[in-house]
Scaffold this motif. Structure first.
Motif, mmCIF file in Angstrom:
data_model
loop_
_atom_site.group_PDB
_atom_site.id
_atom_site.type_symbol
_atom_site.label_atom_id
_atom_site.label_comp_id
_atom_site.label_asym_id
_atom_site.label_seq_id
_atom_site.Cartn_x
_atom_site.Cartn_y
_atom_site.Cartn_z
ATOM 1 N N ARG A 266 54.470 -61.626 -28.354
ATOM 2 C CA ARG A 266 55.564 -61.194 -28.902
ATOM 3 C C ARG A 266 56.421 -62.214 -29.344
ATOM 4 O O ARG A 266 57.401 -62.001 -30.506
ATOM 5 C CB ARG A 266 56.330 -60.162 -27.756
ATOM 6 N N HIS A 267 56.454 -63.500 -28.693
ATOM 7 C CA HIS A 267 57.599 -64.429 -29.047
ATOM 8 C C HIS A 267 56.931 -65.804 -29.288
ATOM 9 O O HIS A 267 57.610 -66.760 -29.253
ATOM 10 C CB HIS A 267 58.519 -64.621 -27.642
ATOM 11 N N GLY A 268 55.422 -65.802 -29.533
ATOM 12 C CA GLY A 268 55.026 -67.177 -29.931
ATOM 13 C C GLY A 268 55.739 -67.829 -31.099
ATOM 14 O O GLY A 268 55.801 -67.051 -32.162
ATOM 15 N N GLY A 269 55.740 -69.034 -31.308
ATOM 16 C CA GLY A 269 56.229 -69.714 -32.343
ATOM 17 C C GLY A 269 55.446 -69.379 -33.641
ATOM 18 O O GLY A 269 56.310 -69.377 -34.846
ATOM 19 N N SER A 276 46.398 -64.566 -31.963
ATOM 20 C CA SER A 276 45.470 -65.186 -31.146
ATOM 21 C C SER A 276 45.465 -64.605 -29.749
ATOM 22 O O SER A 276 44.309 -64.250 -29.084
ATOM 23 C CB SER A 276 45.387 -66.695 -31.253
ATOM 24 N N VAL A 277 47.027 -64.952 -29.289
ATOM 25 C CA VAL A 277 47.006 -64.497 -27.825
ATOM 26 C C VAL A 277 46.870 -63.029 -27.964
ATOM 27 O O VAL A 277 46.103 -62.446 -26.565
ATOM 28 C CB VAL A 277 48.497 -64.859 -27.646
ATOM 29 N N ASN A 301 56.113 -60.074 -36.419
ATOM 30 C CA ASN A 301 57.248 -60.111 -35.453
ATOM 31 C C ASN A 301 57.938 -58.560 -35.063
ATOM 32 O O ASN A 301 59.125 -58.434 -34.749
ATOM 33 C CB ASN A 301 58.302 -61.031 -35.577
ATOM 34 N N ARG A 302 57.093 -57.492 -35.233
ATOM 35 C CA ARG A 302 57.364 -56.340 -34.899
ATOM 36 C C ARG A 302 56.857 -55.717 -33.425
ATOM 37 O O ARG A 302 56.811 -54.354 -33.236
ATOM 38 C CB ARG A 302 57.177 -55.483 -35.798
ATOM 39 N N LEU A 303 56.183 -56.343 -32.876
ATOM 40 C CA LEU A 303 55.511 -56.139 -31.603
ATOM 41 C C LEU A 303 56.465 -56.045 -30.475
ATOM 42 O O LEU A 303 57.189 -57.098 -30.127
ATOM 43 C CB LEU A 303 54.380 -56.927 -31.000
#
Length: 303
Positions: A266-269, A276-277, A301-303
């Motif tokens: 949800r927050h990865g750069g 991938s995560v 970035n909507r998860l």
């Protein structure tokens, strides 16, 4: 003894029918406490008279309006030492074997293991005309599913003392979306057992202004995905993420790892880092179509 918590708010129109369906249960060893959230339509007066006449009924008036989620979760601590607990809405019609069906499964679970039962519902209109069925879910209940989806209505729930204690002990001060979804997250996340019954157990009355859920086809799935792209799923996930942080030490090691991976997704750069995560987490919705869109939501970035 089955302790039933019924949340009421201006429910006079249909509450008597709901009570009658509880009185008609094949499992007869039950007690129901109504927690009223500030009714002004005669609900309180009717329930007060019922409690005086019949010891199977009790009424507690909330000092402030808690809302439906708060009414259930914040009052759960007031019910203690039962063989099992159930939630009740104020305007459904329970099938006669609802309590017996749920308790039959629950009684076969080790009492020390938190366990919660959910089931499907028959959707009806205000006149109890059949309008459809709630979705039939195929995937086994799991924390990886609970992170992104609720699978059962609180009106179908029954749970044991261990689940009641777990939820009361971990109840956060942060905002929650719904009591049933929170139960699914907590019990599944902490190594409990979750049962989803594909048979319906009640008539779920939906009113003219909110008659949704009867259509389980592509159009409804598209509508849910549109909500996701507009940011509704992300808002829900954010609320749950903050709440789960307050008890993540009680998650099983496997589920704690899944939760941390979900946070990175949800927050990865970088967008493809999030993708991938997410692929490695095994997180799924019950719908294969909606699951396929989860990577797209992560990218956007909507998860």
């Amino acid at each position: 003894m089955i302790e039933i918590l019924c949340a009421t708010y201006n429910g006079m129109r249909h509450l008597r029918e709901q009570i009658a369906s509880i009185e008609a249960q094949t499992l007869t060893d039950w007690h129901i406490t109504f927690f009223d959230d500030g009714s002004t339509d005669g609900t309180v007066e009717m329930l007060e008279a019922l409690a005086v006449k019949d010891a199977r009924f009790s009424l507690i008036r909330n000092p402030v309006n808690l809302g439906f989620c708060g009414n259930f979760l914040n009052n759960l601590s007031k019910l203690k030492n039962a063989d099992a607990y159930a939630f009740s809405d104020q305007d459904d019609i329970w099938y006669q074997d609802k309590l017996e069906r749920a308790f039959d499964w629950l009684s076969r679970v080790d009492p020390g293991t938190p366990a919660v039962y959910f089931a499907r519902t028959e959707i009806v209109d205000e006149q109890l005309n059949h309008a459809g069925m709630s979705p039939e879910f195929k995937l086994e209940p799991s924390f990886r599913n609970a992170l992104v989806q609720s699978i059962g209505g609180g009106n179908t729930m029954m749970f044991n003392q261990a689940a009641r204690d777990l939820v009361v002990d971990t109840l956060p001060k942060t905002r929650l979306i719904s009591h049933d979804w929170w139960f699914y997250i907590v019990v599944a996340g902490c190594g409990g057992v979750v049962r989803y019954d594909s048979e319906s157990v009640l008539k779920y009355r939906q009113h003219a202004t909110n008659l949704v859920g009867a259509n389980n086809g592509i159009s409804m799935q598209v509508a849910r995905l549109w909500m996701a792209f507009r940011g509704q799923w992300r808002a829900w996930n954010t609320a749950h993420e903050e709440a789960i942080k307050t008890f993540e030490d009680r998650l099983t090691p496997e589920n704690r790892a899944a939760f941390h991976a979900f946070q990175r997704a949800r927050h990865g750069g970088w967008p493809f880092e999030r993708l991938s995560v997410l692929k490695r987490t095994g997180i799924k919705r019950q719908s294969a179509l909606q699951t396929k869109f989860l990577p797209i939501l992560a990218l956007l970035n909507r998860l």
